[in-house]
Design a protein around this motif. Sequence first.
Motif, PDB file in Angstrom:
ATOM      1  N   GLY A 233      59.441  57.595  48.846  1.00  0.00           N
ATOM      2  CA  GLY A 233      60.221  57.279  47.624  1.00  0.00           C
ATOM      3  C   GLY A 233      59.661  57.612  46.402  1.00  0.00           C
ATOM      4  O   GLY A 233      58.642  58.287  46.292  1.00  0.00           O
ATOM      5  N   GLN A 234      60.158  57.256  45.445  1.00  0.00           N
ATOM      6  CA  GLN A 234      59.695  57.476  43.930  1.00  0.00           C
ATOM      7  C   GLN A 234      59.359  56.033  43.330  1.00  0.00           C
ATOM      8  O   GLN A 234      60.213  55.064  43.677  1.00  0.00           O
ATOM      9  CB  GLN A 234      60.622  58.291  43.204  1.00  0.00           C
ATOM     10  N   SER A 235      58.509  56.206  42.288  1.00  0.00           N
ATOM     11  CA  SER A 235      58.471  54.960  41.331  1.00  0.00           C
ATOM     12  C   SER A 235      59.456  54.983  40.476  1.00  0.00           C
ATOM     13  O   SER A 235      60.187  55.818  40.057  1.00  0.00           O
ATOM     14  CB  SER A 235      57.100  54.837  40.763  1.00  0.00           C
ATOM     15  N   ALA A 236      59.601  53.990  39.673  1.00  0.00           N
ATOM     16  CA  ALA A 236      60.658  53.833  38.599  1.00  0.00           C
ATOM     17  C   ALA A 236      60.172  54.722  37.246  1.00  0.00           C
ATOM     18  O   ALA A 236      61.198  54.998  36.625  1.00  0.00           O
ATOM     19  CB  ALA A 236      60.954  52.364  38.232  1.00  0.00           C
ATOM     20  N   GLY A 237      58.936  55.016  37.198  1.00  0.00           N
ATOM     21  CA  GLY A 237      58.353  55.664  35.995  1.00  0.00           C
ATOM     22  C   GLY A 237      58.304  55.240  34.512  1.00  0.00           C
ATOM     23  O   GLY A 237      58.342  55.481  33.867  1.00  0.00           O
ATOM     24  N   ARG A 238      58.247  53.626  34.916  1.00  0.00           N
ATOM     25  CA  ARG A 238      57.880  52.972  33.776  1.00  0.00           C
ATOM     26  C   ARG A 238      56.735  53.051  32.795  1.00  0.00           C
ATOM     27  O   ARG A 238      56.988  52.672  31.538  1.00  0.00           O
ATOM     28  CB  ARG A 238      58.185  51.377  33.948  1.00  0.00           C
ATOM     29  N   ARG A 239      55.616  53.576  33.577  1.00  0.00           N
ATOM     30  CA  ARG A 239      54.430  53.288  32.659  1.00  0.00           C
ATOM     31  C   ARG A 239      54.779  54.705  31.645  1.00  0.00           C
ATOM     32  O   ARG A 239      54.087  54.568  30.797  1.00  0.00           O
ATOM     33  CB  ARG A 239      53.190  53.565  33.633  1.00  0.00           C
ATOM     34  N   ASP A 240      54.704  55.957  32.296  1.00  0.00           N
ATOM     35  CA  ASP A 240      54.944  56.789  31.161  1.00  0.00           C
ATOM     36  C   ASP A 240      56.246  57.899  31.193  1.00  0.00           C
ATOM     37  O   ASP A 240      56.289  58.889  30.685  1.00  0.00           O
ATOM     38  CB  ASP A 240      53.958  57.778  31.773  1.00  0.00           C
ATOM     39  N   GLY A 241      57.124  56.992  31.655  1.00  0.00           N
ATOM     40  CA  GLY A 241      58.571  57.832  31.721  1.00  0.00           C
ATOM     41  C   GLY A 241      58.680  58.966  32.902  1.00  0.00           C
ATOM     42  O   GLY A 241      59.755  59.674  32.917  1.00  0.00           O
ATOM     43  N   MET A 242      57.690  59.316  33.716  1.00  0.00           N
ATOM     44  CA  MET A 242      57.699  60.152  34.901  1.00  0.00           C
ATOM     45  C   MET A 242      57.728  59.298  36.222  1.00  0.00           C
ATOM     46  O   MET A 242      56.590  58.631  36.448  1.00  0.00           O
ATOM     47  CB  MET A 242      56.672  61.013  34.624  1.00  0.00           C
ATOM     48  N   ALA A 243      58.775  59.568  36.963  1.00  0.00           N
ATOM     49  CA  ALA A 243      58.650  58.847  38.360  1.00  0.00           C
ATOM     50  C   ALA A 243      57.833  59.698  39.161  1.00  0.00           C
ATOM     51  O   ALA A 243      57.728  61.012  39.194  1.00  0.00           O
ATOM     52  CB  ALA A 243      60.034  59.021  38.857  1.00  0.00           C
ATOM     53  N   LYS A 244      57.052  59.093  39.879  1.00  0.00           N
ATOM     54  CA  LYS A 244      55.989  59.587  40.804  1.00  0.00           C
ATOM     55  C   LYS A 244      56.357  59.501  42.074  1.00  0.00           C
ATOM     56  O   LYS A 244      57.204  58.525  42.618  1.00  0.00           O
ATOM     57  CB  LYS A 244      54.670  58.910  40.650  1.00  0.00           C
TER      58      LYS A 244
ATOM     59  N   PHE B 167      49.963  57.688  44.361  1.00  0.00           N
ATOM     60  CA  PHE B 167      51.165  58.293  43.424  1.00  0.00           C
ATOM     61  C   PHE B 167      50.809  59.788  43.138  1.00  0.00           C
ATOM     62  O   PHE B 167      49.877  59.898  42.854  1.00  0.00           O
ATOM     63  CB  PHE B 167      51.612  57.430  42.074  1.00  0.00           C
ATOM     64  N   VAL B 168      51.931  60.575  43.273  1.00  0.00           N
ATOM     65  CA  VAL B 168      51.777  61.900  43.188  1.00  0.00           C
ATOM     66  C   VAL B 168      52.797  62.383  41.999  1.00  0.00           C
ATOM     67  O   VAL B 168      54.062  62.154  42.176  1.00  0.00           O
ATOM     68  CB  VAL B 168      51.850  62.706  44.337  1.00  0.00           C
ATOM     69  N   ASP B 169      52.333  62.905  40.780  1.00  0.00           N
ATOM     70  CA  ASP B 169      53.215  63.567  39.962  1.00  0.00           C
ATOM     71  C   ASP B 169      53.761  64.737  40.307  1.00  0.00           C
ATOM     72  O   ASP B 169      53.041  65.984  40.303  1.00  0.00           O
ATOM     73  CB  ASP B 169      52.090  63.573  38.740  1.00  0.00           C
ATOM     74  N   PRO B 170      55.160  64.646  40.620  1.00  0.00           N
ATOM     75  CA  PRO B 170      55.835  65.928  41.219  1.00  0.00           C
ATOM     76  C   PRO B 170      55.831  67.105  39.948  1.00  0.00           C
ATOM     77  O   PRO B 170      55.992  68.342  40.393  1.00  0.00           O
ATOM     78  CB  PRO B 170      57.260  65.510  41.372  1.00  0.00           C
ATOM     79  N   GLY B 171      55.442  66.799  38.820  1.00  0.00           N
ATOM     80  CA  GLY B 171      55.414  67.899  37.879  1.00  0.00           C
ATOM     81  C   GLY B 171      54.233  68.618  37.965  1.00  0.00           C
ATOM     82  O   GLY B 171      53.967  69.844  37.349  1.00  0.00           O
ATOM     83  N   ARG B 172      53.064  68.186  38.441  1.00  0.00           N
ATOM     84  CA  ARG B 172      51.818  68.798  38.697  1.00  0.00           C
ATOM     85  C   ARG B 172      51.562  68.965  39.921  1.00  0.00           C
ATOM     86  O   ARG B 172      50.793  70.309  40.174  1.00  0.00           O
ATOM     87  CB  ARG B 172      50.687  67.957  38.204  1.00  0.00           C
ATOM     88  N   PHE B 173      51.767  68.401  40.766  1.00  0.00           N
ATOM     89  CA  PHE B 173      51.471  68.647  42.367  1.00  0.00           C
ATOM     90  C   PHE B 173      52.425  68.174  43.279  1.00  0.00           C
ATOM     91  O   PHE B 173      53.336  67.867  42.948  1.00  0.00           O
ATOM     92  CB  PHE B 173      50.103  67.557  42.713  1.00  0.00           C
ATOM     93  N   LEU B 174      52.113  68.783  44.695  1.00  0.00           N
ATOM     94  CA  LEU B 174      53.315  68.732  45.517  1.00  0.00           C
ATOM     95  C   LEU B 174      52.851  67.762  46.883  1.00  0.00           C
ATOM     96  O   LEU B 174      53.792  67.320  47.584  1.00  0.00           O
ATOM     97  CB  LEU B 174      53.271  70.050  46.373  1.00  0.00           C
ATOM     98  N   GLY B 175      51.621  67.214  46.613  1.00  0.00           N
ATOM     99  CA  GLY B 175      51.236  66.163  47.369  1.00  0.00           C
ATOM    100  C   GLY B 175      50.768  66.757  49.097  1.00  0.00           C
ATOM    101  O   GLY B 175      50.788  66.155  49.782  1.00  0.00           O
ATOM    102  N   THR B 176      50.292  68.230  48.888  1.00  0.00           N
ATOM    103  CA  THR B 176      50.205  68.847  50.040  1.00  0.00           C
ATOM    104  C   THR B 176      49.028  68.210  51.019  1.00  0.00           C
ATOM    105  O   THR B 176      49.162  67.931  52.101  1.00  0.00           O
ATOM    106  CB  THR B 176      49.751  70.119  49.869  1.00  0.00           C
ATOM    107  N   CYS B 177      47.940  67.878  50.220  1.00  0.00           N
ATOM    108  CA  CYS B 177      46.884  67.342  51.062  1.00  0.00           C
ATOM    109  C   CYS B 177      47.100  65.756  51.676  1.00  0.00           C
ATOM    110  O   CYS B 177      46.692  65.504  52.632  1.00  0.00           O
ATOM    111  CB  CYS B 177      45.480  67.207  50.015  1.00  0.00           C
ATOM    112  N   TYR B 178      47.864  65.192  51.067  1.00  0.00           N
ATOM    113  CA  TYR B 178      48.336  63.825  51.510  1.00  0.00           C
ATOM    114  C   TYR B 178      49.322  64.127  52.779  1.00  0.00           C
ATOM    115  O   TYR B 178      49.061  63.393  53.958  1.00  0.00           O
ATOM    116  CB  TYR B 178      48.914  62.977  50.294  1.00  0.00           C
ATOM    117  N   LYS B 179      50.250  64.842  52.803  1.00  0.00           N
ATOM    118  CA  LYS B 179      50.855  65.245  53.817  1.00  0.00           C
ATOM    119  C   LYS B 179      50.173  65.683  55.111  1.00  0.00           C
ATOM    120  O   LYS B 179      50.608  65.515  56.043  1.00  0.00           O
ATOM    121  CB  LYS B 179      52.197  66.214  53.269  1.00  0.00           C
ATOM    122  N   ALA B 180      49.242  66.691  54.717  1.00  0.00           N
ATOM    123  CA  ALA B 180      48.378  67.206  55.839  1.00  0.00           C
ATOM    124  C   ALA B 180      47.649  66.020  56.448  1.00  0.00           C
ATOM    125  O   ALA B 180      47.207  66.265  57.576  1.00  0.00           O
ATOM    126  CB  ALA B 180      47.373  68.206  55.077  1.00  0.00           C
TER     127      ALA B 180
END
Length: 757
Positions: free
Chosen positions: A250-261, A230-243
Amino acid sequence: MYVCGQYFSRSLLDRIQETVRKEPSISRLDLSRRVCEWLNWRSPSGRLQAMSCRKALNKLAQRGLLDLPPTQHRYGFERSRGTAPEPEVHKLRCSLSELGEVTVEPVSSRYAKESKVWFALLERYHYLGSGPLCGAQIRYLVKSKKYGYLGALAFSSASWALKSRDDYIGWTERARRANLNRVVCNDRFLIVPKVRVKHLASHVLSLALSRLPQDWEQRYQIRPVLVETFVDPGRFLGTCYKASNWIEVGQSAGRRDGMAKKIFLYPLCRGWRELLCAEPPKRLGERPRPEAPRNWAEEEFGTVHLYDDRLKERLYTIAQDFYKASQGSIPEACGTKARTMGAYRFFQNRKVTMEVILTAHTEATIERIREQRVVLVPQDTTILNYSAHPMTEGLGPVNNQDDHAIGLLLHDMLAFTEEGTPLGILDAQCWARDPEEKGKRYRRKALPLEQKESMRWLRSFRKAAEVQKRCPETMLVVIGDREADIYELFLEASQAPEGPKLLVRAEKSRNRKVDQAFLWEVMRKQKVAGRLQIHIPRRGSHKAREAWVDVRFAEVRLNPPKHCQPAPSARVWAVYIVEEAPKAGASPIEWMLLTTAEVRTFQDAQKRVEWYSGRWGIEVYHRILKSGCRIKDRQLKTADRLETCLGVDMVVAWRIYYLTMLGREKPDLPCTVFFQDIEWKVLYGYVNKTPVLPKNPPSIREAISMIAGLGGHLGRKGDGFPGTETLWRGWFILHVAINTHGVYLHQHHPHPMQSGP
């Protein structure tokens, strides 16, 4: 009930509670270990699943089903680890080649020096800290031989459910539960901020994933095939995973902390999707029956493979509503807008299928089969015509090329007692023909059996063979009409003497041969063993009648047809009956019955004829299904939803038929074996116009007579037993009375029925 994938019966809950009472000082961990031993609840490595069991026990305690001992102390993994010295990390800004050799090494245990280093790095540099990590886990440290520590990773058990991930994989609920342990989650990934090396992150990911499958398998005895993160889009772009060729799904529902990952996946091997989507074989009897069902619906569907309790409760409600108003539409049966919408959503749910519904009912049917010495199992095909709703998606042609009727075909198999009481449904296959395959029957001889609709007979026979293994004290006799005259079916049945017996009426045009002679010619030469009177039921414009027939029988070996050669011959017994002097205007009876059940005497032959006569029961059932449940009036937009609804309707039709025949076979039993208290009490009061109830409930015969009277049955001497049509009409009137009675009680009026003296 099922909790955390394990079934906790009432007796097991009592045993757990008794252990807590006798040993009040027992810890929850020790209690969990003991329960794991009782259930043989172990991981693939053979370890007791104590933590999962603790979670299950806590859930049971939250539901008020257990009173657990108090928590005695905090465990090692819950205690503070103290402040570990921060490992020395060099400030680096260089190329990847300048780092020298980079290694990713696993942390051997929580007590090792590397473990303290791992925790210190995560607590110091990762925004989520060091944990806690859930379930199975492996931690890694990233090192450079030249510069020391560079970062850390952690992999743990995958998330239980993720819509985007699950849709991408395409697995079913059953496959997900069986194979989720083949998916792991990259929970933590840290490159220390002081280290600024281009391409290092993707290189570290590659190193970690190259060794992860083997490390995980060595520790947990199961090899993962997919990694998620899971990558928090508010902090990271996930560049290393894409590379590193990870796939964003897709995205998670964000139930744990209110932020969809953002959700990324990485396959670890080829064919990963096939491995994850493979369902374990479904075995009858793998789920225990409910110990104290609240109603008939829970008794029939209690073992349903629906893992959401809300879906189970909805199924119970729909079945009871359909039974109370079998001839009504879905809104009429459900009664309220909320229940109607709930029913429509239920039939739209992809987790719910006709097979799922009927498999649970089959489990209940097997329990009734075990009480019988001989059970007749006819199978037949019927047409479900939905031409009145041409906009329904997924329907196909159901008749010949000149008839434009559309609908579905249903091939089902029911179990009956020798007296004709239906015990339940053992198999059902429903399909729509492809409009593009019109005319396929003209080239049927060139097709293998597996590509023909005739294969349905073998599939149902194999299902009966599964049931036979569960009922070794009962002899199952699978019965088919002339469509079932298939050589492969005879061969399979004759080669499995421990399996169910087969009884089929032969089709004369098949020209079956015995030692190069035609079967009919061989049997005509046999000596007449005796005469027998049989009942021919009404069919179309032909009235029911009694017929006297001559009976011949012999053991024969059927030669394989050309398309089956060089298959061996099939050993069967033939029972040939002929009506030599039919009544004027009546078509003479001529049956050739082929069976794998031995026929040594005239009495055996007579019994085989009686068994075949029991095949008419499935035709009566089809009439109830079509007329009593009015399935052709169902409007659900797609064929898949119609099939799911059909699963419920089929059980409702069986229950109507069962009530009819039970009143004939066991009329003196108390009606409480079939009726709920409110049903027989309202029925008695409504019919007799009295609030005073008898001391003892009426018998089944009396209760059925009262229901039939509501449906229009006069009960005169020449009227015979009430049929299914009058019963379902009376049943509908009864439940209108019950609903009215419920409204009356809800208004807090005095109870209208009091027990008699």
